[in-house]
Write a protein that holds these residues in place. Structure first.
Motif, mmCIF file in Angstrom:
data_model
loop_
_atom_site.group_PDB
_atom_site.id
_atom_site.type_symbol
_atom_site.label_atom_id
_atom_site.label_comp_id
_atom_site.label_asym_id
_atom_site.label_seq_id
_atom_site.Cartn_x
_atom_site.Cartn_y
_atom_site.Cartn_z
ATOM 1 N N GLU A 1 2.565 1.502 -3.855
ATOM 2 C CA GLU A 1 1.998 2.089 -4.280
ATOM 3 C C GLU A 1 1.813 3.784 -4.630
ATOM 4 O O GLU A 1 1.113 4.059 -5.351
ATOM 5 C CB GLU A 1 0.135 1.428 -4.342
ATOM 6 C CG GLU A 1 0.086 -0.193 -4.532
ATOM 7 C CD GLU A 1 -0.994 -0.500 -4.783
ATOM 8 O OE1 GLU A 1 -1.371 -1.547 -4.985
ATOM 9 O OE2 GLU A 1 -1.843 -0.293 -3.570
ATOM 10 N N ARG A 2 1.229 3.955 -3.142
ATOM 11 C CA ARG A 2 1.438 5.525 -3.164
ATOM 12 C C ARG A 2 2.488 6.181 -3.504
ATOM 13 O O ARG A 2 1.950 7.043 -3.597
ATOM 14 C CB ARG A 2 0.940 5.873 -1.379
ATOM 15 C CG ARG A 2 -0.573 5.221 -0.882
ATOM 16 C CD ARG A 2 -0.809 6.071 0.480
ATOM 17 N NE ARG A 2 -1.472 5.172 1.118
ATOM 18 C CZ ARG A 2 -2.174 5.262 2.797
ATOM 19 N NH1 ARG A 2 -1.666 6.447 3.274
ATOM 20 N NH2 ARG A 2 -3.538 4.945 3.124
ATOM 21 N N ALA B 1 4.019 5.578 -5.789
ATOM 22 C CA ALA B 1 4.777 5.198 -7.220
ATOM 23 C C ALA B 1 6.485 4.520 -7.023
ATOM 24 O O ALA B 1 6.943 4.834 -8.077
ATOM 25 C CB ALA B 1 4.676 6.147 -8.209
ATOM 26 N N TYR C 1 -1.495 -8.752 -7.486
ATOM 27 C CA TYR C 1 -2.744 -7.835 -7.683
ATOM 28 C C TYR C 1 -2.755 -6.113 -7.761
ATOM 29 O O TYR C 1 -3.634 -5.948 -7.057
ATOM 30 C CB TYR C 1 -3.876 -8.827 -7.174
ATOM 31 C CG TYR C 1 -4.270 -9.691 -7.884
ATOM 32 C CD1 TYR C 1 -4.136 -10.194 -8.962
ATOM 33 C CD2 TYR C 1 -3.972 -11.503 -7.190
ATOM 34 C CE1 TYR C 1 -4.340 -11.942 -9.938
ATOM 35 C CE2 TYR C 1 -4.203 -12.598 -7.431
ATOM 36 C CZ TYR C 1 -4.398 -12.918 -9.228
ATOM 37 O OH TYR C 1 -4.552 -13.630 -9.058
ATOM 38 N N SER C 2 -1.710 -6.000 -7.276
ATOM 39 C CA SER C 2 -0.837 -4.563 -6.460
ATOM 40 C C SER C 2 -0.832 -4.066 -8.069
ATOM 41 O O SER C 2 -0.691 -4.557 -9.338
ATOM 42 C CB SER C 2 -0.042 -4.686 -5.787
ATOM 43 O OG SER C 2 1.084 -4.609 -6.886
ATOM 44 N N LYS C 3 -0.477 -2.478 -8.052
ATOM 45 C CA LYS C 3 -0.245 -1.893 -8.908
ATOM 46 C C LYS C 3 1.153 -1.606 -9.414
ATOM 47 O O LYS C 3 1.579 -0.619 -10.399
ATOM 48 C CB LYS C 3 -1.325 -0.500 -8.592
ATOM 49 C CG LYS C 3 -2.297 -0.319 -8.498
ATOM 50 C CD LYS C 3 -3.005 0.658 -8.468
ATOM 51 C CE LYS C 3 -4.391 0.539 -8.081
ATOM 52 N NZ LYS C 3 -5.406 2.474 -7.695
ATOM 53 N N LEU C 4 2.024 -2.710 -8.012
ATOM 54 C CA LEU C 4 3.522 -2.424 -8.231
ATOM 55 C C LEU C 4 4.000 -2.558 -9.914
ATOM 56 O O LEU C 4 3.384 -3.646 -10.626
ATOM 57 C CB LEU C 4 4.205 -2.711 -7.481
ATOM 58 C CG LEU C 4 3.656 -1.953 -6.210
ATOM 59 C CD1 LEU C 4 4.204 -2.485 -4.806
ATOM 60 C CD2 LEU C 4 3.729 -0.361 -5.712
ATOM 61 N N ASN C 5 5.548 -2.754 -9.831
ATOM 62 C CA ASN C 5 5.952 -3.601 -10.892
ATOM 63 C C ASN C 5 6.968 -4.525 -9.874
ATOM 64 O O ASN C 5 8.193 -4.481 -9.838
ATOM 65 C CB ASN C 5 7.076 -2.616 -11.517
ATOM 66 C CG ASN C 5 7.692 -2.637 -12.978
ATOM 67 O OD1 ASN C 5 7.339 -4.479 -13.260
ATOM 68 N ND2 ASN C 5 8.381 -2.213 -13.553
ATOM 69 N N TRP C 6 6.228 -5.613 -10.010
ATOM 70 C CA TRP C 6 7.102 -6.915 -8.787
ATOM 71 C C TRP C 6 7.086 -7.639 -10.459
ATOM 72 O O TRP C 6 7.220 -7.971 -11.001
ATOM 73 C CB TRP C 6 5.197 -7.284 -8.387
ATOM 74 C CG TRP C 6 4.128 -7.534 -9.313
ATOM 75 C CD1 TRP C 6 3.146 -7.351 -9.946
ATOM 76 C CD2 TRP C 6 4.075 -8.874 -9.627
ATOM 77 N NE1 TRP C 6 2.158 -8.357 -10.257
ATOM 78 C CE2 TRP C 6 3.009 -9.025 -10.548
ATOM 79 C CE3 TRP C 6 4.756 -10.459 -9.746
ATOM 80 C CZ2 TRP C 6 2.610 -10.042 -11.250
ATOM 81 C CZ3 TRP C 6 4.752 -11.294 -9.723
ATOM 82 C CH2 TRP C 6 3.385 -11.734 -11.239
ATOM 83 N N GLU D 1 0.591 -1.248 0.121
ATOM 84 C CA GLU D 1 0.277 0.156 -0.075
ATOM 85 C C GLU D 1 1.381 1.433 -0.344
ATOM 86 O O GLU D 1 0.527 1.990 -0.494
ATOM 87 C CB GLU D 1 -0.956 -0.264 0.872
ATOM 88 C CG GLU D 1 -2.030 -0.863 0.820
ATOM 89 C CD GLU D 1 -3.212 -1.089 2.428
ATOM 90 O OE1 GLU D 1 -3.290 0.247 2.456
ATOM 91 O OE2 GLU D 1 -3.630 -2.250 2.996
#
Length: 234
Positions: free
Chosen positions: A110-111, A113, A154-159, A107
């Protein structure tokens, strides 16, 4: 991300076995800005892993930090390597470190970026038939790791999620891992991998984002140089 060595790399769980070896590998490969997130600040006179010339230490109480706390802590970090784990401290720590610790970090990243998030997990975490009957707390461990993997995936991160087999520090690093298409050849050996080799895989993933981003990568020692395997992932 061609200039990755100039980015600021934060290692969560930096005082653990894998985290400490990752710090050493980052230094060896010439990364210029490294932050060790540790529960207690370590005296560099007692542990030269934390040489202040190369590594900045930041105190991080992962269990008791809020997401807002983590946002403040990570605000100058470009890439997070999450190598923390509860070890054998029990089910409560599995929830607070391996599950919620990952969730809060995701989290916060994500905030902010954050450019990249690399998680160390465990092999065959999606294969319940593999781990459901394991003895002791191992079933709980796999359940926690599976939840954490899903949080990252399932996050918005480049993982990137690294899924090693049983970790060893009994032998010297081999420099080799098993190609993914032949990983099952190592099943009878528990997919064992040296921790120093895992640290080198982390470095190779940092240097090869084009083949490792948005991927879960099972790992075992094998017969092929680490960089060759990582660079040829599809």
């Amino acid at each position: 991300m061609s200039d990755v060595k100039s980015l600021t790399i934060g290692v969560i769980g930096a005082h653990g076995k894998t985290g400490s070896l990752t710090l050493k590998a980052l230094q060896k490969h010439g990364f210029e800005s490294i932050v060790a997130f540790t529960r207690n600040v370590i005296d560099p006179k007692k542990d030269q892993t934390y040489d202040p010339k190369f590594i900045k230490q930041i105190n991080l109480d992962l269990v008791n930090s809020s997401v807002s706390d983590l946002v403040e802590t990570f605000k100058n970090i470009d890439i997070i390597i999450f190598a923390a784990g509860s070890g054998d401290q029990g089910v409560r720590q599995l929830f607070t470190v391996d599950v919620d610790g990952v969730s809060k970090c995701v989290e916060a990243c994500e905030r902010l970026a954050v450019k990249r998030f690399i998680l160390t997990s465990v092999i065959n975490v999606e294969e319940r038939d593999f781990w459901w009957s394991l003895e002791g707390n191992l079933r709980d461990y796999f359940i926690a790791k599976r939840c954490a993997d899903h949080e990252v995936r399932y996050s918005k991160l480049n993982w990137t999620i690294l899924q090693p087999g049983w970790l060893s520090i009994n032998n010297k690093p081999t420099g080799n891992i098993q190609p993914l298409e032949r990983i099952e050849e190592q099943r009878m050996n528990g997919y064992t991998i040296e921790r120093e080799d895992l640290a080198e895989v982390i470095i190779s993933c940092l240097l090869n984002p084009q083949t490792t981003c948005m991927k879960s990568i099972p790992l075992s020692n094998g017969d092929t140089p680490i960089d060759k395997v990582i660079q040829n992932l599809k």
